[in-house]
Design an enzyme around this catalytic site. Sequence first.
Site, PDB file in Angstrom:
ATOM      1  N   TYR A 123       0.776  -1.677   0.026  1.00 12.68           N
ATOM      2  CA  TYR A 123      -0.427  -0.258  -0.273  1.00 12.68           C
ATOM      3  C   TYR A 123       1.032   1.316  -0.151  1.00 12.68           C
ATOM      4  O   TYR A 123       0.049   2.324   0.213  1.00 12.68           O
ATOM      5  CB  TYR A 123      -0.571  -0.040   0.665  1.00 12.68           C
ATOM      6  CG  TYR A 123      -2.196  -0.692   0.900  1.00 12.68           C
ATOM      7  CD1 TYR A 123      -3.187  -0.992   0.263  1.00 12.68           C
ATOM      8  CD2 TYR A 123      -2.229  -2.418   1.487  1.00 12.68           C
ATOM      9  CE1 TYR A 123      -4.376  -2.005   0.178  1.00 12.68           C
ATOM     10  CE2 TYR A 123      -2.696  -3.647   1.003  1.00 12.68           C
ATOM     11  CZ  TYR A 123      -3.690  -3.258   0.767  1.00 12.68           C
ATOM     12  OH  TYR A 123      -4.597  -3.688   0.480  1.00 12.68           O
ATOM     13  N   PHE A 419     -10.031  -4.199  11.484  1.00 12.00           N
ATOM     14  CA  PHE A 419     -11.617  -3.922  10.606  1.00 12.00           C
ATOM     15  C   PHE A 419     -11.461  -4.276   9.468  1.00 12.00           C
ATOM     16  O   PHE A 419     -10.170  -4.750   8.553  1.00 12.00           O
ATOM     17  CB  PHE A 419     -11.814  -2.317  10.758  1.00 12.00           C
ATOM     18  CG  PHE A 419     -10.898  -1.703  10.427  1.00 12.00           C
ATOM     19  CD1 PHE A 419     -10.592  -1.126   8.538  1.00 12.00           C
ATOM     20  CD2 PHE A 419     -10.207  -1.059  10.766  1.00 12.00           C
ATOM     21  CE1 PHE A 419      -9.637  -0.225   8.487  1.00 12.00           C
ATOM     22  CE2 PHE A 419      -9.209   0.029  10.824  1.00 12.00           C
ATOM     23  CZ  PHE A 419      -8.896   0.308   9.277  1.00 12.00           C
TER      24      PHE A 419
END
Length: 419
Positions: A123, A419
């Site tokens: 990322y 999450f």
Amino acid sequence: MTTDLRVLRASEWDDWYAAFELAFGGVAQEAEARELDRALTEPARCVGVWDGDQCVGTAGAYTFRLSVPGGALVPAAGVSVVSVATTHRRRGILTAMMRRQLDDVRAWGEPVALLTASEPAIYGRFGYGAATQQLSAEIDTSRVRLAVSAGTDDVRLRSAEPAGARDVCEAVYARNVTGRPGMLARRPHWERLPLLDPESGRGGASPLRCVLAERGGGNGEAEGTGDVVGYVRFQVKPEWDTAGPNGAVLLRDLEALDPAAYAALWRFLFDIDLTSRIRARNRPVDDAWQHLVSDIRRCDVRLRDSLYVRLVEVGAALEARAYQAPVDVVLEVTDSFCPWNGGRWRLTGDAKGGASCKRTDQAADLALSVRELGEAYLGGVGLAALAAAGRVRELRPGALAEASVAFGAGVAPWLPHGF
């Protein structure tokens, strides 16, 4: 072969989620966890890539509010459920999803995007930087002693059924959110996440247990009449060897409103019968138990990356947080993936008076990319450390020290759950 990238339709959720599961090994989630994931999904904030009737790419963004230095809660997109089918690699699918997603996040008016990375190398090229770490430990309670603070004996502890105590635990958690950067204000359904306890995932440990810390309500009053000032959720894994019991306490989460309640809960964990160690897998880097134990070397402390932060709107994001010391610097920012962030920004602010971050033509004091800003945003990574690695350049003498101190936070940032 062409593919179609589009917003997820609610009717497509099963196929979309199955594609995600397949990309992560093909093991289906337990029914309870799958049902919760469905409840948490916001289809309008998710995209899928389809090759005919087959889903070959997934990405979603939860609606979050992120605690930042100074205590503000900043709207943020929690990026998750990102996958690309192995059959469709190296076709630009991930880049296309990241492009669409960051454009959407900007349109939604959310200045920050967040994620936890299954593979950290992925990322950085999209502007995400590792902003927090998590601490894990295995504490040898047969050899390590705990020195508790004054007032610990005034705290009463009682066992509670985890689901029944959910609301009082959430109230404690909510009071702590703004005190530590990186924590998330929990929206509806997220309070169910810490209670997930499928039998297949216990690995021989007990069902989830909960103990509450209370103050007041004494002098013969019934249990449960005091104020809840902390809680711990945990499991016990019984084990035996030739010397006798050698069980482990598996710490799920622990929150407290004051040092005495915190120490009382940790002392309870140390005293659980038939156990000789505590395993903690996600605690703040500066967790205070490290200063209560008699021998930190026997606690096997380790660190790893946790929350990755991406500034989607540099000006709005930097204005949303407070600064530990007065700062007035011009930042030369590069951002090849979101070019609207590129250029010079004058940042001024302090701990109390708010902050301003506006475009400027003034000479730059520091040069860095949006990735470095993401890493430093919550105060856990110093700009000076990034400069020592050659990733931040000081253009005005003294600017690095000024900005590095200002970007700090009084406590280590921490993401309490994934999450």
